[in-house]
Design an enzyme around this catalytic site. Structure first.
Site, PDB file in Angstrom:
ATOM      1  CB  VAL A 199      27.607 -12.705  -1.101  1.00  0.00           C
ATOM      2  CG1 VAL A 199      28.507 -11.814  -1.934  1.00  0.00           C
ATOM      3  CG2 VAL A 199      28.068 -12.725   0.355  1.00  0.00           C
ATOM      4  N   GLY A 202      19.729 -14.396   5.350  1.00  0.00           N
ATOM      5  CA  GLY A 202      19.195 -15.475   6.170  1.00  0.00           C
ATOM      6  C   GLY A 202      18.355 -14.906   7.283  1.00  0.00           C
ATOM      7  CD  GLU A 206      21.156  -7.059   4.388  1.00  0.00           C
ATOM      8  OE1 GLU A 206      20.093  -6.652   3.877  1.00  0.00           O
ATOM      9  OE2 GLU A 206      22.160  -6.334   4.550  1.00  0.00           O
ATOM     10  CE  LYS A 220      25.772 -15.413  10.201  1.00  0.00           C
ATOM     11  NZ  LYS A 220      26.097 -16.740  10.747  1.00  0.00           N
ATOM     12  CG  ASP A 321      21.665 -24.963  12.049  1.00  0.00           C
ATOM     13  OD1 ASP A 321      20.952 -25.863  11.547  1.00  0.00           O
ATOM     14  OD2 ASP A 321      21.508 -23.759  11.784  1.00  0.00           O
TER      15      ASP A 321
END
Length: 491
Positions: A199, A202, A206, A220, A321
């Protein structure tokens, strides 16, 4: 996981607690504690567990805290997957632990799945049916997930009759340390997840949509070269008292070695709407929806920034972030802050800042002026919180632009889209933000709507050049909450 052994354990726990309290500071072997010479210290117990993975036994040794010991789950063995022992003398977990049918389990590597099934004493006829079903399901899913993912037997009984994964996490959080599930339970859950489809991708790796006993989860998967980010994010998510409705719900972390490479998994709640960035790209928001999104982000950030004092306290944490791609939208149209791999914690007693050993920096487009011109005082924790607030102002600008005014809606754009390239450098951002002192434009039309007018004022307060002049997350939350109609906005 129930019956006489469990009753005996519950009866023995008070006595064990007394014994442990007499000799606080129990020393244990800890395989994950490289920074402390592979030892850990606890007031609870030492534990060792062995888990059957891909036909071979894998042993883990560490400490169990006193709250986890009282939770009466950590020291239980799983009838199909794990065997666990807790003990109460220094380094007593430095033992060789084997599954009951270790010889048959060892044969699984040579004999395949049938031998593995025999090792756990499943009748032969059932094995044939089980293999047929697994092979058929594996063939259907093989194209959609990595070849290293196995499908071990699901253990819905882990959560108890009629209980969901959310119930299990709630029970363990309230009865235990408040920092989430014990490591053993995390590993059991992680190894019974079936991946469905990718889905997101980055720089870390994944994100997959997965299923655990029929429930949706997000997985993740970090690349092995980004192990520090994986370890740091798992560590932050398991901070005592971190759990909050507007912070992504952490479930488990596991490192899975398939013999060729190591997969680093971080399992969390799954939110099908995706990131705030995706959500705003797909459509517009109503005034009520805009306020609900903005309030929930402020609520999550305020909880993150807040220090909770006490035995079950929580350190103040800064995100570092914050951006629309690191915020998820839940089914009820509120937000959950995610991606805590760069976060820093503040120890107010020692006045120290726990900064991760991580080469990554935040996202340049969202960096505060003091970060861009290298003027931030990293010895003061408030500096990190103030940088988060600057980023929050930019996120609010993204949300507000998607709220129609007079039937007209601005197209979705990232902050500074008209001033810097699509992938700006530090120098690009520094020139615009620090030298020219520019900020995203706030349309005059916003003055005609009370919610947009207030949100626009908050943005200006959040992205001031001086960090000390910016609002706190709690002040932002309180201001936005005053805009809410109770039935429309809850956070």
């Amino acid at each position: 996981m129930r019956g006489a052994p469990g009753s005996a354990l519950r009866a023995a726990l008070p006595l064990l607690g007394i014994a442990v309290s007499l000799c606080a500071g129990l020393q244990c072997v800890c395989q994950l504690c490289e920074h402390t010479n592979f030892t850990c210290q606890t007031e609870g117990a030492c534990w060792a567990s062995v888990m059957l993975t891909n036909g071979r036994e894998e042993v883990v040794k560490s400490c169990v805290s006193l709250p986890e010991l009282h939770a009466q789950v950590f020291c239980h063995s799983s009838k199909n997957i794990t065997k666990t022992e807790c003990c109460y003398t220094d380094f007593c977990n430095n033992i060789t632990l084997r599954l009951p049918l270790a010889a048959a389990a060892a044969a699984a590597a040579a004999g395949g799945r049938a031998a593995l099934a025999a090792a756990v004493a499943v009748p032969l006829a059932a094995v044939a049916l089980l293999l047929a079903a697994l092979l058929a399901r594996s063939a259907r899913a093989r194209r959609r997930r990595p070849p290293s993912v196995e499908e071990p037997p699901c253990e819905p009984g882990l959560a108890g009759p009629g209980k969901t994964l959310r119930d299990l996490i709630h029970d363990m959080t309230t009865s235990g340390s408040g920092s989430g599930l014990p490591l053993l339970v995390q590993r059991t859950i992680a190894r019974t997840i079936v991946l469905q489809e990718i889905v997101g991708k980055g720089r870390f790796g994944e994100v997959w949509h997965g299923k655990w006993c029929g429930e949706d989860v997000a997985v993740k998967i970090f690349s092995s070269r980004d192990e520090r980010s994986w370890f740091r994010e798992a560590e932050i998510y398991q901070t005592v008292m971190l759990r909050h409705e507007n912070i992504l719900g952490f479930i488990a972390a596991d490192n899975k070695d398939n013999g060729t490479w190591t997969q680093l998994w971080l399992v969390s709640e799954y939110h099908e709407q995706g990131s705030l960035f995706d959500y705003l790209n797909r459509g517009t928001v109503t005034v009520e929806g805009m306020v609900r999104l903005a309030l929930s982000v402020a609520s999550g950030l305020a909880h993150l920034h807040m220090e909770i004092v006490g035995t079950q306290g929580k350190p103040a944490i800064a995100h570092r972030d914050l951006k629309s791609k690191n915020i998820l939208v839940k089914r009820n149209e509120t937000c959950a802050i995610a991606d805590l791999g760069l976060a820093v914690k503040h120890d107010s007693v020692l006045n120290t800042i726990d900064i991760p050993q991580n080469p990554r920096v935040g996202t340049r487009r969202y960096m505060a002026p003091e970060i861009l011109d290298d003027a931030m005082n990293t010895n003061i924790f408030e500096s990190f919180k103030r940088a988060d607030i600057y980023s929050l102002g930019l996120v609010y600008w993204e949300i507000a632009r998607r709220c129609p005014i007079g039937g007209v809606t601005e197209e979705y754009q990232l902050p500074y889209y008209d001033l810097v390239p699509s992938d700006p450098s530090i120098e690009d951002m520094r020139r615009v933000v620090c030298e020219q002192k520019l900020r995203p434009s706030i349309p005059n039309q916003w003055q005609s709507c009370e919610a947009l007018r207030v949100l626009g004022r908050l943005m200006r307060e959040c992205w001031r050049a001086s960090g000390a002049a910016r609002l706190t997350a709690l002040r932002v939350k309180k201001t936005i909450s005053q805009l809410c109609v109770p039935e429309d906005c809850k956070a």
